[in-house]
Write a protein that holds these residues in place. Structure first.
Motif, PDB file in Angstrom:
ATOM      1  N   MET A  43     -54.347  57.120   0.473  1.00 35.70           N
ATOM      2  CA  MET A  43     -55.536  57.772   1.002  1.00 35.70           C
ATOM      3  C   MET A  43     -55.285  58.143   2.457  1.00 35.70           C
ATOM      4  O   MET A  43     -54.737  57.357   3.218  1.00 35.70           O
ATOM      5  CB  MET A  43     -56.747  56.829   0.907  1.00 35.70           C
ATOM      6  CG  MET A  43     -58.063  57.466   1.381  1.00 35.70           C
ATOM      7  SD  MET A  43     -59.441  56.308   1.292  1.00 35.70           S
ATOM      8  CE  MET A  43     -59.541  56.042  -0.474  1.00 35.70           C
ATOM      9  N   SER A  44     -55.661  59.359   2.830  1.00 37.43           N
ATOM     10  CA  SER A  44     -55.420  59.845   4.182  1.00 37.43           C
ATOM     11  C   SER A  44     -56.598  59.538   5.094  1.00 37.43           C
ATOM     12  O   SER A  44     -57.703  59.208   4.643  1.00 37.43           O
ATOM     13  CB  SER A  44     -55.165  61.357   4.153  1.00 37.43           C
ATOM     14  OG  SER A  44     -56.282  62.033   3.629  1.00 37.43           O
ATOM     15  N   ASN A  45     -56.342  59.658   6.403  1.00 30.06           N
ATOM     16  CA  ASN A  45     -57.395  59.492   7.383  1.00 30.06           C
ATOM     17  C   ASN A  45     -58.449  60.575   7.225  1.00 30.06           C
ATOM     18  O   ASN A  45     -58.189  61.661   6.700  1.00 30.06           O
ATOM     19  CB  ASN A  45     -56.813  59.573   8.797  1.00 30.06           C
ATOM     20  CG  ASN A  45     -56.144  58.283   9.210  1.00 30.06           C
ATOM     21  OD1 ASN A  45     -56.499  57.208   8.744  1.00 30.06           O
ATOM     22  ND2 ASN A  45     -55.163  58.374  10.090  1.00 30.06           N
ATOM     23  N   ARG A  46     -59.655  60.285   7.714  1.00 27.17           N
ATOM     24  CA  ARG A  46     -60.680  61.310   7.793  1.00 27.17           C
ATOM     25  C   ARG A  46     -60.275  62.377   8.805  1.00 27.17           C
ATOM     26  O   ARG A  46     -59.473  62.128   9.713  1.00 27.17           O
ATOM     27  CB  ARG A  46     -62.019  60.697   8.194  1.00 27.17           C
ATOM     28  CG  ARG A  46     -62.656  59.807   7.134  1.00 27.17           C
ATOM     29  CD  ARG A  46     -63.183  60.623   5.968  1.00 27.17           C
ATOM     30  NE  ARG A  46     -63.868  59.794   4.990  1.00 27.17           N
ATOM     31  CZ  ARG A  46     -65.181  59.577   4.977  1.00 27.17           C
ATOM     32  NH1 ARG A  46     -65.938  60.146   5.916  1.00 27.17           N
ATOM     33  NH2 ARG A  46     -65.724  58.822   4.063  1.00 27.17           N
ATOM     34  N   VAL A  47     -60.856  63.563   8.656  1.00 25.80           N
ATOM     35  CA  VAL A  47     -60.565  64.691   9.536  1.00 25.80           C
ATOM     36  C   VAL A  47     -61.691  64.831  10.545  1.00 25.80           C
ATOM     37  O   VAL A  47     -62.872  64.785  10.176  1.00 25.80           O
ATOM     38  CB  VAL A  47     -60.414  65.988   8.710  1.00 25.80           C
ATOM     39  CG1 VAL A  47     -60.212  67.189   9.621  1.00 25.80           C
ATOM     40  CG2 VAL A  47     -59.261  65.859   7.723  1.00 25.80           C
ATOM     41  N   PHE A  48     -61.348  65.000  11.808  1.00 22.60           N
ATOM     42  CA  PHE A  48     -62.352  65.195  12.844  1.00 22.60           C
ATOM     43  C   PHE A  48     -62.886  66.621  12.780  1.00 22.60           C
ATOM     44  O   PHE A  48     -62.137  67.569  12.501  1.00 22.60           O
ATOM     45  CB  PHE A  48     -61.766  64.912  14.224  1.00 22.60           C
ATOM     46  CG  PHE A  48     -61.287  63.501  14.398  1.00 22.60           C
ATOM     47  CD1 PHE A  48     -61.767  62.474  13.602  1.00 22.60           C
ATOM     48  CD2 PHE A  48     -60.339  63.178  15.364  1.00 22.60           C
ATOM     49  CE1 PHE A  48     -61.337  61.170  13.761  1.00 22.60           C
ATOM     50  CE2 PHE A  48     -59.896  61.883  15.538  1.00 22.60           C
ATOM     51  CZ  PHE A  48     -60.387  60.876  14.728  1.00 22.60           C
ATOM     52  N   VAL A  49     -64.179  66.777  13.076  1.00 26.91           N
ATOM     53  CA  VAL A  49     -64.848  68.068  12.942  1.00 26.91           C
ATOM     54  C   VAL A  49     -65.593  68.387  14.233  1.00 26.91           C
ATOM     55  O   VAL A  49     -66.280  67.524  14.797  1.00 26.91           O
ATOM     56  CB  VAL A  49     -65.835  68.073  11.758  1.00 26.91           C
ATOM     57  CG1 VAL A  49     -66.430  69.459  11.556  1.00 26.91           C
ATOM     58  CG2 VAL A  49     -65.146  67.598  10.478  1.00 26.91           C
ATOM     59  N   LEU A  50     -65.472  69.654  14.681  1.00 25.94           N
ATOM     60  CA  LEU A  50     -66.164  70.123  15.874  1.00 25.94           C
ATOM     61  C   LEU A  50     -67.047  71.310  15.526  1.00 25.94           C
ATOM     62  O   LEU A  50     -66.714  72.120  14.649  1.00 25.94           O
ATOM     63  CB  LEU A  50     -65.167  70.543  16.963  1.00 25.94           C
ATOM     64  CG  LEU A  50     -64.188  69.498  17.483  1.00 25.94           C
ATOM     65  CD1 LEU A  50     -63.253  70.140  18.499  1.00 25.94           C
ATOM     66  CD2 LEU A  50     -64.914  68.310  18.101  1.00 25.94           C
TER      67      LEU A  50
END
Length: 423
Positions: free
Chosen positions: A1-8
């Motif tokens: 499982m990958s890390n969450r993605v940051f969103v702007l």
């Protein structure tokens, strides 16, 4: 499982991190664009509502590696959604400072003997830390600020102080009863597990028992220098013998144990020196700061059956780490690489100049430290390579996997920022 993605948002205000699948859908639909690769961040093309959940940045500071974890407190409980391990270069800084000191001392003794010594006329500000230690504080804070800028974090947790759950359950407990709390001996056991890598000092098998080198029946103390880890078989076989008696026929093992007992406490001293400064700087963020001891972190991790890792330890820091979901994430590995130097010529090991160094850093649009992808279509080196590039004026660049790749095969993934990244 990958890390969450940051969103702007389009105005660069942070939103809650999303899953990799959600980020892929937004990118394919043209509703978002990649903002940066490490940590992977996307920026929306249309503003979205700001819906937040409690999000904590948790830190496990270390001398060589610092663990970072983002823990969300959602409807299903606490769970870790992003993890990273930050490798410091404190020892490299120390060695470079020692080399510089030797060169300057040599230069002064050769040419400036008439000048008085300067070692006694320098003052230091209150709270001064050596550069190798201050580097650990500054890089940890830099990443804390970066995560604060890309996420909606609202609290911080730091592994710092001593802790005893018995004191929480019975505030009036005193004396010997207080000392026999839930975490009695955990600090010592955690230290020995780390020092001996969880293995028996005598046979190298898995060991979980605390063994006295000089038995208490023969005057041995409970000092940490007299304790090692041992398996049950070796513990019973040794009995009340002295270490020299027990290993009389194994001089190599005896020498190894004695050397390990005299091992340097450099890493422990480094963490002790920076923890208060780091705590003070984190308070400046304006968020609530939770603290916990190393023994509590180890206790929380082992009680939940998690494997040892720096980012997992970070997720288990403090009271909030007692119950936290840690799924098998693919943590981001961050290594401090520096940004080059201003040395105008290369030198040999004695400090004498041997080669010229160009002032130009950008070669054909690339700079040493950029994260790139090279797609080589012809020749013996055909293939796809990704990594941190080292540039040359000739236009033939080097990657960790291969050397001598022409610049026309390269494309930039992430501009150099002083760090190397991998998974």
């Amino acid at each position: 499982m990958s890390n969450r993605v940051f969103v702007l948002n389009p105005d660069h205000s942070p939103l809650m991190p999303c899953t990799a699948k959600r980020a892929r859908t937004l990118l394919e639909a043209g509703r978002a664009a990649i903002w940066r690769r490490y940590p992977f961040t996307i920026i929306l093309k249309e503003a979205s509502n700001t819906q937040s959940q409690p999000l904590a940045l948790k830190l496990d500071p270390g001398s060589k590696t610092t663990g970072l974890a983002l823990v969300i407190n959602g409807k299903t409980g606490r769970r870790c959604i992003w993890g990273a391990e930050l490798t410091h270069r404190g020892m490299a800084i120390k060695l470079k400072l020692l080399a510089r000191r030797a060169l300057r001392s040599s230069r002064r003794s050769r040419k400036l003997r008439y000048r008085p010594a300067r070692f006694a006329n320098r003052t230091r500000q209150a709270g001064w830390l050596p550069p190798s230690l201050m580097h650990r504080v500054l890089t940890t804070l830099a990443w804390a600020r970066k995560i604060d800028r890309f996420t909606m974090m609202d609290s911080v947790a730091l592994e710092l102080v001593s802790f005893d759950t018995q004191k929480m359950e019975s505030p009036d407990i005193q004396g010997v009863e207080y000392q026999r709390g839930t975490l009695l001996g955990t600090e010592i056991r955690a230290y020995l597990l780390h020092k001996w890598d969880g293995r028996c000092a005598y046979c190298g098998q898995e060991g979980r028992e605390v063994e006295h080198l000089t038995p208490r029946s023969r005057g041995g103390s409970d000092r940490i220098s007299n304790l090692v880890l041992s398996c049950r078989a070796c513990n019973e076989k040794k009995g009340n013998q002295e270490l020299g008696e027990f290993l009389a026929k194994k001089p190599a093992v005896l020498k190894r144990i004695q050397a390990q007992q005299r091992a340097s406490l450099h890493d422990t001293a480094a963490v002790n020196a920076i923890k208060i400064r780091l705590l003070e700087e984190l308070h400046r963020f304006g968020y609530p700061v939770e603290t916990g001891s190393g023994a509590q972190t180890s206790f929380n991790r082992t009680q939940q059956g998690f494997e040892k890792a720096h980012w997992v330890d970070a997720a288990c820091v403090g009271d909030s780490g007692a119950v936290v979901g840690v799924h098998p994430l693919k943590a981001l590995l961050i290594k401090c690489m520096g940004r080059g130097n201003r040395q105008m010529c290369g030198t040999d090991k004695y400090g004498f100049p041997v080669r010229h160094r160009t002032r130009q850093k950008v070669m054909h649009g690339f700079q040493t430290g950029d994260m790139v992808r090279a797609v080589v279509t012809v020749g013996k080196k055909a293939g796809t390579y990704t990594g941190r590039v080292s540039v040359r004026a000739t236009g033939s660049f080097r990657l960790p996997q291969v050397d001598g790749i022409h610049h026309r095969f390269f494309s930039t993934l992430h501009k150099g920022d002083g760090y190397g990244y991998s998974f």
